[in-house]
Design a protein around this motif. Structure first.
Motif, PDB file in Angstrom:
ATOM      1  N   MET A   1      -8.112  74.021  -0.271  1.00  0.00           N
ATOM      2  CA  MET A   1      -6.673  73.995  -0.131  1.00  0.00           C
ATOM      3  C   MET A   1      -6.006  73.895  -1.503  1.00  0.00           C
ATOM      4  SD  MET A   1      -4.448  71.406   2.127  1.00  0.00           S
ATOM      5  CE  MET A   1      -2.781  71.032   1.730  1.00  0.00           C
ATOM      6  N   GLY A   2      -6.394  72.965  -2.351  1.00  0.00           N
ATOM      7  CA  GLY A   2      -5.798  72.841  -3.673  1.00  0.00           C
ATOM      8  C   GLY A   2      -4.445  72.165  -3.634  1.00  0.00           C
ATOM      9  N   VAL A   3      -3.757  72.225  -4.758  1.00  0.00           N
ATOM     10  CA  VAL A   3      -2.414  71.649  -4.877  1.00  0.00           C
ATOM     11  C   VAL A   3      -1.412  72.774  -4.639  1.00  0.00           C
ATOM     12  CG1 VAL A   3      -0.794  70.501  -6.435  1.00  0.00           C
ATOM     13  CG2 VAL A   3      -3.229  69.924  -6.547  1.00  0.00           C
ATOM     14  N   PRO A   4      -0.480  72.589  -3.698  1.00  0.00           N
ATOM     15  CA  PRO A   4       0.523  73.635  -3.462  1.00  0.00           C
ATOM     16  C   PRO A   4       1.254  73.990  -4.758  1.00  0.00           C
ATOM     17  CG  PRO A   4       0.667  71.924  -1.781  1.00  0.00           C
ATOM     18  CD  PRO A   4      -0.302  71.440  -2.813  1.00  0.00           C
ATOM     19  N   GLY A   5       1.540  75.264  -4.921  1.00  0.00           N
ATOM     20  CA  GLY A   5       2.151  75.763  -6.148  1.00  0.00           C
ATOM     21  C   GLY A   5       3.426  75.061  -6.547  1.00  0.00           C
ATOM     22  N   GLU A   6       4.305  74.773  -5.573  1.00  0.00           N
ATOM     23  CA  GLU A   6       5.573  74.130  -5.931  1.00  0.00           C
ATOM     24  C   GLU A   6       5.355  72.702  -6.418  1.00  0.00           C
ATOM     25  OE1 GLU A   6       5.076  72.651  -1.766  1.00  0.00           O
ATOM     26  OE2 GLU A   6       4.791  74.621  -2.651  1.00  0.00           O
ATOM     27  N   LEU A   7       4.371  72.002  -5.873  1.00  0.00           N
ATOM     28  CA  LEU A   7       4.071  70.650  -6.329  1.00  0.00           C
ATOM     29  C   LEU A   7       3.456  70.695  -7.734  1.00  0.00           C
ATOM     30  CD1 LEU A   7       3.892  67.611  -6.012  1.00  0.00           C
ATOM     31  CD2 LEU A   7       1.831  67.930  -4.607  1.00  0.00           C
ATOM     32  N   GLU A  54       8.374  60.203  -9.399  1.00  0.00           N
ATOM     33  CA  GLU A  54       7.916  59.335  -8.306  1.00  0.00           C
ATOM     34  C   GLU A  54       7.669  60.124  -7.026  1.00  0.00           C
ATOM     35  OE1 GLU A  54      10.801  56.158  -8.202  1.00  0.00           O
ATOM     36  OE2 GLU A  54       9.844  55.128  -9.898  1.00  0.00           O
ATOM     37  N   ALA A  55       8.543  61.079  -6.729  1.00  0.00           N
ATOM     38  CA  ALA A  55       8.355  61.899  -5.527  1.00  0.00           C
ATOM     39  C   ALA A  55       7.101  62.764  -5.657  1.00  0.00           C
ATOM     40  CB  ALA A  55       9.587  62.775  -5.286  1.00  0.00           C
ATOM     41  N   ALA A  56       6.907  63.368  -6.817  1.00  0.00           N
ATOM     42  CA  ALA A  56       5.727  64.215  -7.026  1.00  0.00           C
ATOM     43  C   ALA A  56       4.451  63.389  -6.953  1.00  0.00           C
ATOM     44  CB  ALA A  56       5.821  64.937  -8.370  1.00  0.00           C
ATOM     45  N   LEU A  57       4.465  62.201  -7.558  1.00  0.00           N
ATOM     46  CA  LEU A  57       3.271  61.350  -7.513  1.00  0.00           C
ATOM     47  C   LEU A  57       2.956  60.944  -6.083  1.00  0.00           C
ATOM     48  CD1 LEU A  57       0.981  59.843  -8.861  1.00  0.00           C
ATOM     49  CD2 LEU A  57       2.580  57.958  -9.309  1.00  0.00           C
ATOM     50  N   HIS A  58       3.965  60.592  -5.334  1.00  0.00           N
ATOM     51  CA  HIS A  58       3.744  60.225  -3.927  1.00  0.00           C
ATOM     52  C   HIS A  58       3.089  61.385  -3.167  1.00  0.00           C
ATOM     53  CE1 HIS A  58       4.335  58.487   0.032  1.00  0.00           C
ATOM     54  NE2 HIS A  58       4.883  59.639   0.391  1.00  0.00           N
ATOM     55  N   ARG A  59       3.622  62.581  -3.339  1.00  0.00           N
ATOM     56  CA  ARG A  59       3.058  63.754  -2.652  1.00  0.00           C
ATOM     57  C   ARG A  59       1.632  64.035  -3.109  1.00  0.00           C
ATOM     58  NH1 ARG A  59       7.184  68.232  -3.763  1.00  0.00           N
ATOM     59  NH2 ARG A  59       5.658  69.530  -2.700  1.00  0.00           N
ATOM     60  N   LEU A  60       1.372  63.882  -4.403  1.00  0.00           N
ATOM     61  CA  LEU A  60       0.009  64.089  -4.914  1.00  0.00           C
ATOM     62  C   LEU A  60      -0.971  63.109  -4.294  1.00  0.00           C
ATOM     63  CD1 LEU A  60       0.338  64.706  -8.762  1.00  0.00           C
ATOM     64  CD2 LEU A  60      -0.569  66.289  -7.044  1.00  0.00           C
ATOM     65  N   LEU A  61      -0.564  61.846  -4.186  1.00  0.00           N
ATOM     66  CA  LEU A  61      -1.487  60.839  -3.644  1.00  0.00           C
ATOM     67  C   LEU A  61      -1.729  61.032  -2.155  1.00  0.00           C
ATOM     68  CD1 LEU A  61      -0.502  57.639  -5.645  1.00  0.00           C
ATOM     69  CD2 LEU A  61      -2.376  59.257  -6.050  1.00  0.00           C
ATOM     70  N   VAL A  62      -0.733  61.491  -1.421  1.00  0.00           N
ATOM     71  CA  VAL A  62      -0.948  61.818  -0.002  1.00  0.00           C
ATOM     72  C   VAL A  62      -1.951  62.968   0.107  1.00  0.00           C
ATOM     73  CG1 VAL A  62       0.146  62.800   2.065  1.00  0.00           C
ATOM     74  CG2 VAL A  62       1.264  60.936   0.820  1.00  0.00           C
ATOM     75  N   LEU A  63      -1.757  63.980  -0.712  1.00  0.00           N
ATOM     76  CA  LEU A  63      -2.670  65.123  -0.742  1.00  0.00           C
ATOM     77  C   LEU A  63      -4.083  64.670  -1.125  1.00  0.00           C
ATOM     78  CD1 LEU A  63      -2.519  68.242  -0.446  1.00  0.00           C
ATOM     79  CD2 LEU A  63      -2.115  68.328  -2.907  1.00  0.00           C
ATOM     80  N   TYR A  64      -4.184  63.817  -2.132  1.00  0.00           N
ATOM     81  CA  TYR A  64      -5.474  63.318  -2.604  1.00  0.00           C
ATOM     82  C   TYR A  64      -6.188  62.524  -1.504  1.00  0.00           C
ATOM     83  CZ  TYR A  64      -8.847  61.255  -5.848  1.00  0.00           C
ATOM     84  OH  TYR A  64     -10.001  60.881  -6.493  1.00  0.00           O
ATOM     85  N   GLU A  65      -5.449  61.663  -0.860  1.00  0.00           N
ATOM     86  CA  GLU A  65      -6.034  60.805   0.169  1.00  0.00           C
ATOM     87  C   GLU A  65      -6.475  61.588   1.404  1.00  0.00           C
ATOM     88  OE1 GLU A  65      -4.769  56.871   2.731  1.00  0.00           O
ATOM     89  OE2 GLU A  65      -3.196  58.071   1.798  1.00  0.00           O
ATOM     90  N   THR A  96       0.573  43.736  -2.039  1.00  0.00           N
ATOM     91  CA  THR A  96       0.051  43.909  -0.685  1.00  0.00           C
ATOM     92  C   THR A  96      -1.232  44.740  -0.746  1.00  0.00           C
ATOM     93  OG1 THR A  96       1.242  45.976  -0.322  1.00  0.00           O
ATOM     94  CG2 THR A  96       2.409  43.924   0.240  1.00  0.00           C
ATOM     95  N   PRO A  97      -2.020  44.697   0.317  1.00  0.00           N
ATOM     96  CA  PRO A  97      -3.202  45.565   0.350  1.00  0.00           C
ATOM     97  C   PRO A  97      -2.848  47.041   0.177  1.00  0.00           C
ATOM     98  CG  PRO A  97      -3.369  43.909   2.067  1.00  0.00           C
ATOM     99  CD  PRO A  97      -1.990  43.785   1.474  1.00  0.00           C
ATOM    100  N   GLU A  98      -1.758  47.500   0.785  1.00  0.00           N
ATOM    101  CA  GLU A  98      -1.380  48.917   0.669  1.00  0.00           C
ATOM    102  C   GLU A  98      -0.963  49.262  -0.751  1.00  0.00           C
ATOM    103  OE1 GLU A  98      -1.022  52.839   1.354  1.00  0.00           O
ATOM    104  OE2 GLU A  98      -2.093  51.362   2.561  1.00  0.00           O
ATOM    105  N   ALA A  99      -0.258  48.363  -1.424  1.00  0.00           N
ATOM    106  CA  ALA A  99       0.131  48.613  -2.820  1.00  0.00           C
ATOM    107  C   ALA A  99      -1.121  48.704  -3.697  1.00  0.00           C
ATOM    108  CB  ALA A  99       1.060  47.510  -3.320  1.00  0.00           C
ATOM    109  N   PHE A 100      -2.074  47.799  -3.484  1.00  0.00           N
ATOM    110  CA  PHE A 100      -3.324  47.832  -4.248  1.00  0.00           C
ATOM    111  C   PHE A 100      -4.076  49.123  -3.965  1.00  0.00           C
ATOM    112  CE2 PHE A 100      -7.915  46.577  -4.535  1.00  0.00           C
ATOM    113  CZ  PHE A 100      -7.971  46.454  -5.920  1.00  0.00           C
ATOM    114  N   ARG A 101      -4.100  49.525  -2.708  1.00  0.00           N
ATOM    115  CA  ARG A 101      -4.789  50.765  -2.319  1.00  0.00           C
ATOM    116  C   ARG A 101      -4.154  51.976  -3.001  1.00  0.00           C
ATOM    117  NH1 ARG A 101      -4.656  54.561   1.506  1.00  0.00           N
ATOM    118  NH2 ARG A 101      -6.648  55.240   2.353  1.00  0.00           N
ATOM    119  N   GLN A 102      -2.830  52.028  -3.050  1.00  0.00           N
ATOM    120  CA  GLN A 102      -2.144  53.135  -3.716  1.00  0.00           C
ATOM    121  C   GLN A 102      -2.467  53.166  -5.208  1.00  0.00           C
ATOM    122  OE1 GLN A 102      -0.190  55.739  -2.336  1.00  0.00           O
ATOM    123  NE2 GLN A 102      -1.317  54.907  -0.606  1.00  0.00           N
TER     124      GLN A 102
END
Length: 175
Positions: A1-7, A54-65, A96-102
């Motif tokens: 799949m890779g990283v979408p071009g716009e991201l 921040e928005a791009a990083l969030h999207r990257l980490l969702v994609l990564y996960e 929080t556990p979720e913050a540490f996980r991110q």
């Protein structure tokens, strides 16, 4: 799949805007240089790209996960190419556990960045802070380790190995 071009384009644009700040010389002969560096403006604010980064990083980490290994590899490669973005973008702090996980996901995606030692120091601090907040770090370290690269880039072990070792270390003195 890779990283979408716009991201990828977004990350590369933010990287280009941050690059002059990331490569700005630091006069280490000035006795106040550490204070100036610490107390200076945040690079994301100075470049006017906080929201986009921040928005791009969030999207990257969702994609990564959620992605498969080729997708995670593509995220790692993008962050490797976009060193100024990786230097300046941060996961929002939290105890929080979720913050540490991110934070762990981002550390994993950076895949040792340019200096394994710096990433190990960062990991040590993250673990200390999470433990102090009562977070059970071991399962999170092991979970993110499974998503991480097994490549030993700099002769100090892969990021997968580093996270696994951290999961089984004594809470005092990770390294």
């Amino acid at each position: 799949m890779g990283v979408p071009g716009e991201l990828a384009d977004e990350v590369e644009l933010v990287d280009a805007l941050l690059k002059p700040l990331a490569e700005r010389p630091v006069d280490i002969t000035d006795p106040d240089w550490p204070v100036r560096l610490r107390d200076g403006p945040d690079p994301l604010d100075e470049a006017g790209v906080r929201e986009e980064a921040e928005a791009a990083l969030h999207r990257l980490l969702v994609l990564y996960e959620r992605g498969d290994e080729p997708t995670r590899s593509a995220v790692r490669a993008l962050l490797d190419r976009c060193g100024s973005f990786s230097w300046a973008a941060r996961v929002p702090p939290g105890r929080t556990p979720e913050a540490f996980r991110q934070q762990l996901l981002y550390l994993s995606a950076r895949d040792q960045s340019i200096d394994t030692r710096d990433e190990m120091v960062t990991l040590n601090g993250m673990c200390e802070e999470a433990r102090a907040a009562g977070v059970d770090i071991r399962p999170l370290l092991l979970e993110v380790a499974e998503l991480s690269s097994a490549e030993d880039k700099f002769g100090m072990g892969s990021i997968r190995d580093i996270l696994r070792r951290a999961a089984w270390r004594d809470p005092v003195g990770l390294w």
